[in-house]
Design a protein around this motif. Structure first.
Motif, PDB file in Angstrom:
ATOM      1  N   UNK A 506       3.200   5.629 -21.213  1.00  0.00           N
ATOM      2  CA  UNK A 506       3.129   4.141 -22.025  1.00  0.00           C
ATOM      3  C   UNK A 506       3.122   3.091 -20.717  1.00  0.00           C
ATOM      4  N   UNK A 507       4.424   3.443 -20.084  1.00  0.00           N
ATOM      5  CA  UNK A 507       4.751   2.194 -19.173  1.00  0.00           C
ATOM      6  C   UNK A 507       3.668   2.383 -17.983  1.00  0.00           C
ATOM      7  N   UNK A 508       2.942   3.366 -17.714  1.00  0.00           N
ATOM      8  CA  UNK A 508       1.949   3.326 -16.684  1.00  0.00           C
ATOM      9  C   UNK A 508       0.831   2.713 -17.078  1.00  0.00           C
ATOM     10  N   UNK A 509       0.409   2.898 -18.326  1.00  0.00           N
ATOM     11  CA  UNK A 509      -0.664   2.236 -18.956  1.00  0.00           C
ATOM     12  C   UNK A 509      -0.787   0.780 -18.820  1.00  0.00           C
ATOM     13  N   UNK A 510       0.552   0.096 -18.956  1.00  0.00           N
ATOM     14  CA  UNK A 510       0.708  -1.372 -18.838  1.00  0.00           C
ATOM     15  C   UNK A 510       0.646  -1.743 -17.261  1.00  0.00           C
ATOM     16  N   UNK A 511      -0.098  -2.236 -16.754  1.00  0.00           N
ATOM     17  CA  UNK A 511      -0.408  -2.693 -15.338  1.00  0.00           C
ATOM     18  C   UNK A 511       0.830  -3.859 -14.897  1.00  0.00           C
ATOM     19  N   UNK A 512       1.098  -4.478 -16.125  1.00  0.00           N
ATOM     20  CA  UNK A 512       1.947  -5.558 -15.799  1.00  0.00           C
ATOM     21  C   UNK A 512       3.402  -5.081 -15.927  1.00  0.00           C
ATOM     22  N   UNK A 513       3.801  -4.134 -16.028  1.00  0.00           N
ATOM     23  CA  UNK A 513       5.385  -3.436 -16.538  1.00  0.00           C
ATOM     24  C   UNK A 513       5.848  -3.314 -14.984  1.00  0.00           C
ATOM     25  N   UNK A 514       7.077  -3.469 -14.951  1.00  0.00           N
ATOM     26  CA  UNK A 514       7.935  -3.132 -13.868  1.00  0.00           C
ATOM     27  C   UNK A 514       7.843  -1.682 -13.469  1.00  0.00           C
ATOM     28  N   UNK A 515       7.664  -0.883 -14.440  1.00  0.00           N
ATOM     29  CA  UNK A 515       7.679   0.657 -13.819  1.00  0.00           C
ATOM     30  C   UNK A 515       6.308   0.959 -13.147  1.00  0.00           C
ATOM     31  N   UNK A 516       5.310   0.464 -13.740  1.00  0.00           N
ATOM     32  CA  UNK A 516       4.029   0.533 -13.001  1.00  0.00           C
ATOM     33  C   UNK A 516       3.979  -0.264 -11.408  1.00  0.00           C
ATOM     34  N   UNK A 517       4.552  -1.208 -11.234  1.00  0.00           N
ATOM     35  CA  UNK A 517       4.691  -1.935  -9.968  1.00  0.00           C
ATOM     36  C   UNK A 517       5.547  -0.943  -9.243  1.00  0.00           C
ATOM     37  N   UNK A 518       6.733  -0.422  -9.616  1.00  0.00           N
ATOM     38  CA  UNK A 518       7.436   0.645  -8.698  1.00  0.00           C
ATOM     39  C   UNK A 518       6.587   1.839  -8.447  1.00  0.00           C
ATOM     40  N   UNK A 519       5.857   2.594  -9.399  1.00  0.00           N
ATOM     41  CA  UNK A 519       5.160   3.552  -9.235  1.00  0.00           C
ATOM     42  C   UNK A 519       4.148   3.265  -8.216  1.00  0.00           C
ATOM     43  N   UNK A 520       3.347   2.044  -8.347  1.00  0.00           N
ATOM     44  CA  UNK A 520       2.419   1.907  -7.087  1.00  0.00           C
ATOM     45  C   UNK A 520       2.737   1.670  -5.895  1.00  0.00           C
ATOM     46  N   UNK A 521       4.092   1.151  -5.779  1.00  0.00           N
ATOM     47  CA  UNK A 521       4.859   1.086  -4.365  1.00  0.00           C
ATOM     48  C   UNK A 521       5.110   2.428  -3.972  1.00  0.00           C
ATOM     49  N   UNK A 522       5.181   3.340  -4.745  1.00  0.00           N
ATOM     50  CA  UNK A 522       5.700   4.567  -4.203  1.00  0.00           C
ATOM     51  C   UNK A 522       4.384   5.476  -4.183  1.00  0.00           C
ATOM     52  N   UNK A 523       3.238   4.959  -4.446  1.00  0.00           N
ATOM     53  CA  UNK A 523       1.852   5.478  -4.153  1.00  0.00           C
ATOM     54  C   UNK A 523       1.655   6.721  -5.352  1.00  0.00           C
ATOM     55  N   UNK A 524       2.228   6.406  -6.360  1.00  0.00           N
ATOM     56  CA  UNK A 524       2.017   7.458  -7.527  1.00  0.00           C
ATOM     57  C   UNK A 524       0.892   6.931  -8.552  1.00  0.00           C
ATOM     58  N   UNK A 525       0.280   5.738  -8.350  1.00  0.00           N
ATOM     59  CA  UNK A 525      -0.730   5.227  -9.091  1.00  0.00           C
ATOM     60  C   UNK A 525      -1.642   4.561  -8.081  1.00  0.00           C
TER      61      UNK A 525
END
Length: 525
Positions: A506-525
């Motif tokens: 659910x957190x990854x679905x929300x591109x404005x979430x902090x977790x999404x930004x962290x996952x993006x920085x780690x190259x997971x999304x």
């Protein structure tokens, strides 16, 4: 004739009394002081240090602790008893000698009182100065120990950067600063010696003067006895005053040790009237209610009103930027740091109301920095000898260490060096995992436990945790986000507050979430 006999008997009696009193006091000090007072002081000192909260170690340099346990305890155990021994011997010898001289030449009593007053004032003046110099010398000694310990620990790094000379210079500067306090202490000691010698010579002078003035009434034997005792008492009296000063100066060590023997300690180890059930916790439900905490008084809050509930058997990943409060959350669970406001309850029991042993023995943590002690692998895995060797081998197998331990010549009896330095960081971390597997706690906390392990081993460990701790509540501070993507929920902390707490998908679905930004920085999304 009668006077000679009286003086001889007085001298013999005083010497026998002095010896008797000395023996009695020595036995008393040994029986009562050394066995009880010193032992109790040392026990309280060690127990208080071991039970001190973490804020004490955060604010106290290691060199200061080493100084208290080394030099100050040595003074209490070795120097002070020897000083008391010598002081008692000198005191009783002086008393008996002054009595003999006074009986031989009664006029000596007229001058002994003013001389004793002069001794007293010289001593008071010297003690006040030397005691402060001793404090300064003790304080300036602690940085030497701290710097030496840091240098030894970081020797490889110092050599790598070619900074040997800088550290040698710093060490010499700290020793010089210590000598700045030590040298005046020796100088003041010489100042005392000159004045004591002068007053001692006055005793010889007046004893001789009164013997000459009373030569018509005194026999040559009595005069000789009086003068010879006056010559002997000079050195003894000087030594007695010196021992008195030395005793008062060294009492600073007792003062310093007692300071740490009375420091505030952690909460009670066991609260008898409020102990949880033996099988607690049965579910592993953890609830934070407006929980706030700071590392010590006067500092800002590191957790600012945490409100969340972790259900039984949930796998929670805790993520956040550096300084978000992730490790503080795990420290709060173990009450390493106490709450400022709010509460934490486990299975409905407020952890602040039970003893620390009852709490910490029911939780298991695999820390970021693996901790091993000097001793065998068996001792490090099972320090209380509660499990069988078969269970130890099974835990090592699940921790992927069985092959390594089996290859060692002594296997489970392999000796670990101090801090486990003869093992790699990854192997130490795996041993901590094996130790956690043996405890079988209902709640497991992982504080970036796989940060020092390669990706392949990390995957194996994650598989072990998912299998062996399937029914347990697991709180994981994540170093690699990909290891927690299949967790039940993710808690995102920021500046001590819970910003997001939801299913990772659910957190990854929300591109404005902090977790999404962290996952993006780690190259997971």
């Amino acid at each position: 004739m009668h006077k000679k006999k009286f003086v001889f008997l007085t001298h013999t009696y005083c010497n026998s009394v002095s010896t008797g009193i000395f023996v009695f006091l020595a036995v008393l000090i040994k029986a009562v002081g050394a066995r009880d007072a010193s032992k109790i002081l040392h026990q309280n000192f060690l127990i208080n240090i071991m039970k001190s909260p973490m804020k004490f170690f955060d604010t106290t340099p290691l060199g200061r602790l080493v100084n208290r346990f080394a030099k100050d305890v040595d003074i209490i155990d070795i120097t002070i008893p020897a000083t008391v021994h010598m002081w008692l011997h000198c005191l009783l010898h002086v008393i008996s000698t002054v009595l003999v001289i006074s009986i031989s030449t009664p006029y000596f009593l007229l001058i002994i009182v003013p001389l004793l007053i002069l001794y007293y004032f010289i001593q008071r003046f010297y003690v006040a100065t030397s005691r402060q110099l001793k404090r300064l010398e003790s304080i300036s000694r602690s940085p030497i120990y701290s710097h030496f310990g840091e240098t030894i620990t970081g020797a490889s790094t110092i050599r790598a950067f070619g900074q040997q000379q800088r550290f040698i210079s710093e060490s010499e500067n700290k020793v010089d600063e210590n000598q700045v306090s030590y040298y005046p202490s020796i100088t003041s000691n010489r100042w005392l010696a000159i004045r004591l010698e002068f007053l001692g010579n006055l005793i010889v002078f007046f004893a001789s003067l009164f013997a000459v003035l009373g030569r018509d009434n005194l026999s040559p034997g009595i005069v000789g006895l009086s003068i010879s005792y006056a010559l002997n008492v000079t050195q003894t009296l000087n030594w007695m005053v010196r021992m008195t000063c030395e005793l008062e100066t060294n009492i600073v060590a007792v003062e310093r040790v007692k300071e740490y023997a009375d420091t505030p300690t952690e909460a009670e180890w066991i609260v008898e009237n409020n102990r949880p059930p033996k099988d607690w916790p049965t579910s592993g439900v953890v609830e934070f209610s407006d929980y706030k905490v700071r590392y010590r008084e006067g500092l800002d809050l590191v957790l600012k009103g945490i409100n969340c509930k972790v259900k039984s058997g949930e796998k929670i990943g805790i993520v956040g930027r550096t300084g978000a409060g992730k490790s503080s959350l795990t420290l709060a669970l173990f009450r390493i740091i106490e709450s400022a406001e709010g509460s934490i309850s486990i299975d409905g029991i407020n952890i602040a109301e039970i003893g620390l042993h009852d709490l910490r023995s029911k939780l298991t943590i695999i820390p970021q920095d693996p901790v091993l002690f000097s001793g065998s692998l068996r001792m490090n895995l099972d320090p209380f000898e509660e499990v069988t060797d078969d269970a130890l081998w099974q835990a090592l197998d699940h921790a992927h260490l069985k092959t390594f331990v089996n290859s060692l010549p002594t296997k489970l009896d392999h000796e670990c060096s101090e801090g486990g330095e003869n093992l790699s960081v990854g192997q130490r971390q795996l041993l901590c995992l094996a130790r956690a597997l043996l405890r079988k706690s209902k709640i497991l906390i992982l504080d970036e436990a796989t940060a020092a392990i390669d990706l392949e081993t990390d995957d194996l460990i994650q598989a072990t945790i998912r299998t062996e701790f399937e029914d347990c509540t697991v709180l994981t501070i994540a170093h690699r986000l990909n290891t927690i993507l299949d967790y039940t929920r993710i808690m995102v902390l920021d500046a001590g507050c819970v910003k997001e707490f939801d299913n990772p998908q659910e957190l990854l679905k929300d591109e404005s979430s902090l977790f999404y930004s962290m996952a993006k920085s780690a190259g997971l999304v």
